[in-house]
Scaffold this active site. Structure first.
Site, PDB file in Angstrom:
ATOM      1  N   ASP A  51     -95.996  13.886  20.740  1.00 43.65           N
ATOM      2  CA  ASP A  51     -95.298  13.460  19.572  1.00 43.65           C
ATOM      3  C   ASP A  51     -94.441  12.414  19.530  1.00 43.65           C
ATOM      4  O   ASP A  51     -94.304  11.657  20.751  1.00 43.65           O
ATOM      5  CB  ASP A  51     -94.651  14.793  18.914  1.00 43.65           C
ATOM      6  CG  ASP A  51     -93.493  15.229  20.033  1.00 43.65           C
ATOM      7  OD1 ASP A  51     -92.877  14.544  20.972  1.00 43.65           O
ATOM      8  OD2 ASP A  51     -93.397  16.465  20.062  1.00 43.65           O
ATOM      9  N   ASP A 100     -90.489  10.445  18.718  1.00 45.82           N
ATOM     10  CA  ASP A 100     -89.266  10.843  18.355  1.00 45.82           C
ATOM     11  C   ASP A 100     -88.293   9.370  18.182  1.00 45.82           C
ATOM     12  O   ASP A 100     -88.726   8.610  18.920  1.00 45.82           O
ATOM     13  CB  ASP A 100     -88.575  11.685  19.366  1.00 45.82           C
ATOM     14  CG  ASP A 100     -89.089  13.021  19.408  1.00 45.82           C
ATOM     15  OD1 ASP A 100     -89.519  13.517  18.687  1.00 45.82           O
ATOM     16  OD2 ASP A 100     -88.577  13.735  20.568  1.00 45.82           O
ATOM     17  N   ASP A 108     -80.038  14.075  28.938  1.00 48.64           N
ATOM     18  CA  ASP A 108     -80.301  14.997  29.834  1.00 48.64           C
ATOM     19  C   ASP A 108     -80.875  14.288  31.225  1.00 48.64           C
ATOM     20  O   ASP A 108     -80.070  14.174  32.053  1.00 48.64           O
ATOM     21  CB  ASP A 108     -81.241  16.195  29.875  1.00 48.64           C
ATOM     22  CG  ASP A 108     -82.473  15.822  28.962  1.00 48.64           C
ATOM     23  OD1 ASP A 108     -82.847  14.927  29.048  1.00 48.64           O
ATOM     24  OD2 ASP A 108     -83.209  16.940  28.595  1.00 48.64           O
TER      25      ASP A 108
END
Length: 468
Positions: free
Chosen positions: A74, A76, A158
């Site tokens: 996907d 983002d 992260d």
């Protein structure tokens, strides 16, 4: 009162002052990404937001995977626009989430997830607005809607390899965290202080393992060191969220390596405590069965075949089941009710840690129940079992048990032959089953010995040692 008044006028984009850092910029001749590799809908979202005056970039896993030659699952987008502003630009958009508010822009079946640039949370309790951010006493972030700049967003992500921003208009990559360096050196590295980042969201420990397994990277030493000591923090994560994370861990095509890493870092026992106990009590059998199940899962995914979480969870939990069945039988409970009661107990305990939905727990119990029924083949039982919708899963699970070393008296081979036999041959196979073999056949858990005429009938429990 004055403090609250002044606080109410502060912009949601405010943040603690941080030293400015300049990103490393890679032009289109310095990286391998081509626009043709990217979803046209993702490019459309970025271009439309930029034309409306906002910053917008492709970010995270899609950029990382494109750099590594992996097809992204996907795409983002990260933007300076707030969720409400994004929704204002797209009629096909929907704002979702409370803990982390973002926007899904729908294009038929494809969804482009669009998130506003985030900033690190204020350090002082008096600076924290519960509508935007909140933590619990252990430091875990409960709400994460503190908006910031592109630079802020890069620093609060992260891992360095997920903090790369690609602009499909200029075809440039912005790297604020030396993510390109870690991609070249095959490293998964946390941004910031590892202990603090894991405390903010313990699921990052699972993500570190997942990325290391998926990409065949090493977890950088300082990022790896705190994991074992902080693994217990997973106990505070909502069980429903852990279910989603476990599916990502084991149903992405690299389950064996993931399993090894979970064991190495002390995370497996936090996810499957009963199975971890069985692994300590009967390590060779338990480890072999789980590895064979995960290896089969990886193979099916590589072949494009469907996989079901029910079968996977049935295998991961099975080694903890037989000892419970035996205890119930020793109290006088018949074999099948003992299996059903032990299964109910084990699944209920597991769902306290990982919220396995009922649409999967029911098939798990049926697969296990089938292990007690498959040895019972006399009369019309075998044909009735063949017609059972769970027969195939139960049969495959029987073969899995045998592959791990369970002695079933050739039960798997018998059922393999029976499925391929003609009607007349099946009748012969049924007649050839002695009443003794049928009564004492191999089961998932050994049945209680029965007294006949004051003497104990001798039998050799088969397949029941798992987890003892």
């Amino acid at each position: 009162m004055l403090k609250k008044l002044f606080k109410s006028f502060r912009s949601p984009l405010r943040r603690a002052h941080q030293p400015h850092s300049t990103p490393h910029v890679l032009n289109n001749n310095q990286h391998p990404i081509q626009r043709g590799q990217i979803s046209r809908y993702a490019i459309s979202v970025v271009e439309r937001l930029q034309n409306a005056g906002y910053e917008a970039y492709l970010v995270g896993g899609c950029v990382r995977d494109l750099l590594l030659g992996i097809e992204p699952k996907d795409f983002d987008v990260a933007t300076s626009a707030t969720p409400e502003q994004v929704r204002g630009e797209f009629r096909n958009a929907r704002v979702i989430g409370r803990r982390f508010k973002l926007v899904h822009v729908h294009f038929g079946r494809e969804i482009i997830e669009t998130a506003t640039f985030r900033a690190n949370h204020p350090e002082g309790d008096d600076e924290e607005d519960s509508n935007q951010s909140s933590r619990n006493e252990s430091g875990r972030i409960l709400r994460d809607n503190v908006y910031g700049t592109l630079e802020d967003d890069a620093q609060r992500r992260d891992f360095t390899i997920n903090a790369l921003y690609y602009d499909p208009v200029s075809e440039r990559i912005l790297d604020y965290a030396n993510g390109m360096h870690d991609i070249r050196n095959n490293l998964v590295r946390l941004i910031g202080n590892p202990t603090q980042r894991y405390q903010e969201d313990p699921v990052r420990m699972l993500r570190a393992v997942r990325f290391a397994a998926k990409l065949d990277f090493d977890i950088e030493k300082h990022s790896a060191d705190p994991i074992h000591d902080l693994a217990h923090l997973l106990g505070g994560i909502p069980a429903a969220r852990l279910f989603d994370e476990v599916l990502k861990l084991f149903l992405s095509g690299y389950a064996i390596y993931t399993y090894d890493l979970l064991l190495d870092y002390g995370l497996f026992g936090q996810l499957f405590p009963a199975s971890a106990a069985a692994l300590r009590q009967n390590p060779e059998y338990t480890d072999t069965l789980i590895r064979n199940a995960l290896d089969n899962t990886d193979l099916r995914i590589q072949q494009g075949k469907p996989v079901t979480p029910a079968f996977l969870f049935a295998a991961l939990l099975w080694p903890a089941l037989p000892a419970r069945v035996i205890r119930l039988q020793e109290r006088g409970m018949p074999a099948i009710p003992a299996m059903q009661e032990a299964a109910h107990e084990l699944i209920a305990e597991q769902c306290q840690r990982i919220a396995v939905p009922k649409r999967f727990t029911m098939p798990i119990r049926e697969i296990w129940d089938m292990q007690e029924r498959l040895p019972r083949r006399s009369g019309k039982r075998a044909d009735l079992l063949l017609e059972n919708p769970r027969f195939r899963a139960g049969y495959d699970f029987l073969l899995l048990r045998e592959s791990a070393g369970e002695e079933t008296g050739g039960l798997g081979e018998w059922w393999t032959d029976y499925q391929d036999a003609s009607d007349s041959d099946r009748r012969v196979m049924i007649r050839n089953l002695s009443s003794k073999d049928d009564a004492a056949g191999a089961t998932g858990a050994p049945r209680k010995r029965r007294r006949s005429g004051g003497a104990k009938r001798k039998r050799n429990p088969q397949g029941g040692g798992a987890g003892e």
